[in-house]
Design a protein around this motif. Structure first.
Motif, PDB file in Angstrom:
ATOM      1  N   PRO A  71       0.826  -1.211   0.000  1.00 29.32           N
ATOM      2  CA  PRO A  71       0.000   0.000   0.000  1.00 29.32           C
ATOM      3  C   PRO A  71       0.859   1.259   0.000  1.00 29.32           C
ATOM      4  N   PHE A  72       0.230   2.396  -0.300  1.00 26.98           N
ATOM      5  CA  PHE A  72       0.906   3.690  -0.214  1.00 26.98           C
ATOM      6  C   PHE A  72       1.045   4.074   1.250  1.00 26.98           C
ATOM      7  N   GLY A  73       2.245   4.451   1.658  1.00 28.73           N
ATOM      8  CA  GLY A  73       2.427   4.835   3.058  1.00 28.73           C
ATOM      9  C   GLY A  73       2.177   6.305   3.268  1.00 28.73           C
ATOM     10  N   VAL A  74       0.961   6.743   2.926  1.00 23.94           N
ATOM     11  CA  VAL A  74       0.659   8.177   2.998  1.00 23.94           C
ATOM     12  C   VAL A  74      -0.727   8.404   3.556  1.00 23.94           C
ATOM     13  N   SER A  75      -0.841   9.384   4.436  1.00 23.59           N
ATOM     14  CA  SER A  75      -2.152   9.909   4.812  1.00 23.59           C
ATOM     15  C   SER A  75      -2.219  11.343   4.318  1.00 23.59           C
ATOM     16  N   PHE A  76      -3.398  11.745   3.912  1.00 20.93           N
ATOM     17  CA  PHE A  76      -3.573  13.118   3.432  1.00 20.93           C
ATOM     18  C   PHE A  76      -4.583  13.857   4.272  1.00 20.93           C
ATOM     19  N   LEU A  77      -4.439  15.185   4.280  1.00 25.08           N
ATOM     20  CA  LEU A  77      -5.543  16.050   4.676  1.00 25.08           C
ATOM     21  C   LEU A  77      -5.881  16.839   3.418  1.00 25.08           C
ATOM     22  N   PHE A  78      -7.081  16.657   2.894  1.00 23.74           N
ATOM     23  CA  PHE A  78      -7.526  17.392   1.715  1.00 23.74           C
ATOM     24  C   PHE A  78      -8.370  18.573   2.160  1.00 23.74           C
ATOM     25  N   ALA A  79      -8.044  19.742   1.642  1.00 20.97           N
ATOM     26  CA  ALA A  79      -8.829  20.936   1.977  1.00 20.97           C
ATOM     27  C   ALA A  79      -9.329  21.536   0.673  1.00 20.97           C
ATOM     28  N   GLY A  80     -10.601  21.875   0.608  1.00 19.47           N
ATOM     29  CA  GLY A  80     -11.083  22.459  -0.626  1.00 19.47           C
ATOM     30  C   GLY A  80     -12.438  23.107  -0.476  1.00 19.47           C
ATOM     31  N   TYR A  81     -12.843  23.763  -1.564  1.00 17.40           N
ATOM     32  CA  TYR A  81     -14.128  24.448  -1.585  1.00 17.40           C
ATOM     33  C   TYR A  81     -14.920  24.004  -2.803  1.00 17.40           C
ATOM     34  N   ASP A  82     -16.216  23.727  -2.626  1.00 17.90           N
ATOM     35  CA  ASP A  82     -17.057  23.575  -3.804  1.00 17.90           C
ATOM     36  C   ASP A  82     -18.415  24.215  -3.547  1.00 17.90           C
ATOM     37  N   GLN A  83     -19.161  24.434  -4.638  1.00 14.03           N
ATOM     38  CA  GLN A  83     -20.420  25.181  -4.519  1.00 14.03           C
ATOM     39  C   GLN A  83     -21.496  24.382  -3.793  1.00 14.03           C
ATOM     40  N   HIS A  84     -21.296  23.076  -3.644  1.00 13.42           N
ATOM     41  CA  HIS A  84     -22.373  22.266  -3.051  1.00 13.42           C
ATOM     42  C   HIS A  84     -22.309  22.258  -1.532  1.00 13.42           C
ATOM     43  N   LEU A  99     -13.009  19.553   4.767  1.00 11.93           N
ATOM     44  CA  LEU A  99     -11.719  18.991   5.171  1.00 11.93           C
ATOM     45  C   LEU A  99     -11.876  17.478   5.231  1.00 11.93           C
ATOM     46  N   TYR A 100     -10.997  16.743   4.535  1.00  7.94           N
ATOM     47  CA  TYR A 100     -11.076  15.281   4.533  1.00  7.94           C
ATOM     48  C   TYR A 100      -9.736  14.691   4.944  1.00  7.94           C
ATOM     49  N   GLN A 101      -9.812  13.549   5.627  1.00 11.15           N
ATOM     50  CA  GLN A 101      -8.604  12.811   5.976  1.00 11.15           C
ATOM     51  C   GLN A 101      -8.639  11.468   5.260  1.00 11.15           C
ATOM     52  N   THR A 102      -7.486  11.037   4.700  1.00 15.87           N
ATOM     53  CA  THR A 102      -7.435   9.718   4.068  1.00 15.87           C
ATOM     54  C   THR A 102      -6.269   8.948   4.661  1.00 15.87           C
ATOM     55  N   ASP A 103      -6.347   7.596   4.577  1.00 19.36           N
ATOM     56  CA  ASP A 103      -5.219   6.789   5.051  1.00 19.36           C
ATOM     57  C   ASP A 103      -4.908   5.668   4.059  1.00 19.36           C
ATOM     58  N   PRO A 104      -3.837   4.887   4.302  1.00 16.62           N
ATOM     59  CA  PRO A 104      -3.416   3.889   3.310  1.00 16.62           C
ATOM     60  C   PRO A 104      -4.474   2.847   2.958  1.00 16.62           C
ATOM     61  N   SER A 105      -5.450   2.664   3.803  1.00 18.04           N
ATOM     62  CA  SER A 105      -6.466   1.656   3.477  1.00 18.04           C
ATOM     63  C   SER A 105      -7.376   2.125   2.353  1.00 18.04           C
ATOM     64  N   GLY A 106      -7.382   3.448   2.113  1.00 18.65           N
ATOM     65  CA  GLY A 106      -8.327   3.956   1.117  1.00 18.65           C
ATOM     66  C   GLY A 106      -9.614   4.443   1.757  1.00 18.65           C
ATOM     67  N   ASN A 107      -9.659   4.473   3.070  1.00 17.84           N
ATOM     68  CA  ASN A 107     -10.804   5.053   3.759  1.00 17.84           C
ATOM     69  C   ASN A 107     -10.664   6.563   3.801  1.00 17.84           C
ATOM     70  N   TYR A 108     -11.803   7.247   3.798  1.00 17.61           N
ATOM     71  CA  TYR A 108     -11.716   8.697   4.023  1.00 17.61           C
ATOM     72  C   TYR A 108     -12.904   9.133   4.864  1.00 17.61           C
ATOM     73  N   SER A 109     -12.721  10.262   5.541  1.00 14.83           N
ATOM     74  CA  SER A 109     -13.845  10.832   6.295  1.00 14.83           C
ATOM     75  C   SER A 109     -13.687  12.334   6.343  1.00 14.83           C
ATOM     76  N   GLY A 110     -14.830  13.017   6.506  1.00 13.65           N
ATOM     77  CA  GLY A 110     -14.826  14.471   6.590  1.00 13.65           C
ATOM     78  C   GLY A 110     -14.682  14.907   8.031  1.00 13.65           C
TER      79      GLY A 110
END
Lengths: 217, 257
Positions: free
Chosen positions: B129-142, B147-158
């Motif tokens: 697996p990828f040994g990376v966790s991310f914090l994704f930050a962004g804006y959309d009109q909806h 703010l989202y967190q992801t981990d190597p399993s491919g799970n994500y949550s807001g």
């Protein structure tokens, strides 16, 4: 469209050229809180009319409908393909696609297929969003797209665009819109060679896409 | 006994666990901390800069924070080399979506795409697996700022606020008490969020004195013009130092009473 003369080396499949003119009439315009689309209900080839109750306007979502013209095979195939993809997008995303995104998706499909297996389909996309109001997109079989206040495809353009020029104004009510549409139908009945006894008319507004019957009024 | 089921990502252990995925998540606990905090007028991503050697050339680009598109940015905890592949994937996806739909990609769809990519490496091909966790930050009109967190399993949550990387548990427990302490349900302003982020980094980096070289403070907000484009900004050393000093003053004041 016959590509073989122009580019013999191209890999485009050469289909028999469509010597039959596209005879479908599509009209549409934008009102204050709606968009309205009309399509003739004739399904015909050369001198033969197969049926006179064909519905060429397909609802893509609660926000948008697409009126398409062209040879029946292409038209139905393209309309259904687009409709199913728009629904899939909505299921995946959890919310409906915006009108801009929907129109650009349609354009992109036509454009990317243009030099492979082109869709010989013209369309008008009418939509409504609470934040932006009504919208109308004109898309032709080359993948040209323009956002417009009113537009037509087919021979009816020669008659109806001038009527729209004269009578369309911004923020029309639905009743005014219906009157304008009826003017167009009357003009076509009087001046257009081909007999088009029935038009399917659909309105897109805050409550979604619905068919209206102008003949009954 | 479990060792027998460790080596392949595609094998479940008898207890129903994927050991390779869990080890990948462990690997990230050695990486520099990243804090993400959702504010009402933007998002704050604060990262620990781990300086491994004085001989390193001064960085021209960030090692932690990466812009993905006009409206989204991420910060990384874990193996940088792995992260680069995923960041590229995210940028491509965002770009292709915008090419097709002429509209920015909704945040969740972008995150889900990266996560699906990560998940494939936990199920197919016998690759690690990828040994990376991310914090994704962004804006959309909806849904506005997200703010989202992801981990190597491919799970994500807001999240409203979260921490990844080393000492993330300590950071999260601090956020639990300090983020919206009166449970008003209201989001803090960017200024308050910045100070809270520095406070969290102080805790997770405990032992090291806080300084603007060691902390990278990033803010995403929207312009006040008609176009309302997103503004991505890493604070300058002076601006960061100012926030750090404010937090220290607050802390000193609280200590007295």
């Amino acid at each position: 469209l016959d590509f073989s003369e122009h580019s013999p080396d191209s890999q485009v499949s050469t289909r028999p050229s469509n010597s039959f003119v596209i005879m479908d009439s599509l009209l549409g315009f934008v009102g204050g809180d709606f968009a309205i689309l009309a399509a003739d209900a004739n399904a015909a080839r050369s001198i033969l009319v197969f049926k006179q109750d064909e519905d060429k306007i397909v609802p893509l979502s609660k926000k948008m409908a697409m009126a398409a013209s062209g040879a029946q095979g292409d038209r139905v195939q393209f309309s259904e393909y687009i409709q199913k993809n728009i629904v899939l997008n909505e299921l995946r995303a959890g919310f409906p696609m915006s009108c801009v995104a929907t129109a650009n998706f349609v354009r992109h499909e036509i454009a990317s297929n243009l030099r492979r297996k082109p869709y010989n389909v013209n369309c008008l996309l009418g939509g409504f969003e609470a934040a932006k109001g009504g919208c109308l997109y004109y898309v032709d079989y080359f993948g040209t797209m323009h956002k417009m206040n009113f537009a037509c495809h087919g021979h009816c353009a020669a008659f109806c665009l001038s009527l729209f020029d004269r009578h369309w104004k911004p923020n029309m009510t639905l009743d005014e819109g219906k009157e304008l549409m009826k003017k167009c139908f009357t003009e076509l009945k009087v001046r257009y060679l081909l007999n088009m006894p029935k038009f399917v008319v659909k309105v897109v507004d805050a409550n979604g896409v619905h068919e209206i019957d102008l003949a009954a009024e | 006994m479990a060792r027998r089921y460790d080596s392949s990502t595609t094998t479940f252990s008898p207890e129903g666990r994927l050991h390779q995925v869990e080890y990948a998540i462990e690997a990230i606990n050695n990486a520099g901390t990243c804090v993400g905090i959702l504010a009402k007028d933007g998002i704050v991503l604060a990262s620990e800069r781990q300086l491994t050697s004085g001989l390193l050339a001064p960085a021209k680009t960030s090692e932690k924070t990466y812009k993905l598109s006009q409206h989204s940015t991420c910060c990384v905890a874990g193996l940088t080399a792995d992260a680069n592949i995923l960041i590229d994937q995210a940028r491509l996806r965002a770009g292709r979506y915008e090419y097709q739909y002429q509209e920015p990609i909704p945040m969740e769809q972008l995150v889900e795409h990266v996560c699906n990519y990560k998940q494939a490496y936990t199920q197919y091909g016998g690759l690690r697996p990828f040994g990376v966790s991310f914090l994704f930050a962004g804006y959309d009109q909806h849904y506005g700022f997200q703010l989202y967190q992801t981990d190597p399993s491919g799970n994500y949550s807001g999240w409203k606020a979260t921490v990844i990387g080393s000492n993330n548990q300590a950071g999260k427990s601090l956020l639990k008490t300090e983020y919206d302490p009166e449970s008003t349900g209201e989001l803090p302003s960017v200024e308050v969020a910045l100070r809270l982020a520095v406070k969290v980094l102080n805790k997770t980096m405990d032992g090291t004195a806080a300084s603007s070289e060691k902390m990278e403070l990033f803010v995403m907000s929207r312009e006040d013009t008609e176009e309302k484009l997103c503004v991505h900004r890493i604070l300058t050393n002076d601006e960061a130092q100012k926030v750090i000093d404010e937090v220290e003053a607050e802390g000193a004041g609280a200590g007295d009473s």
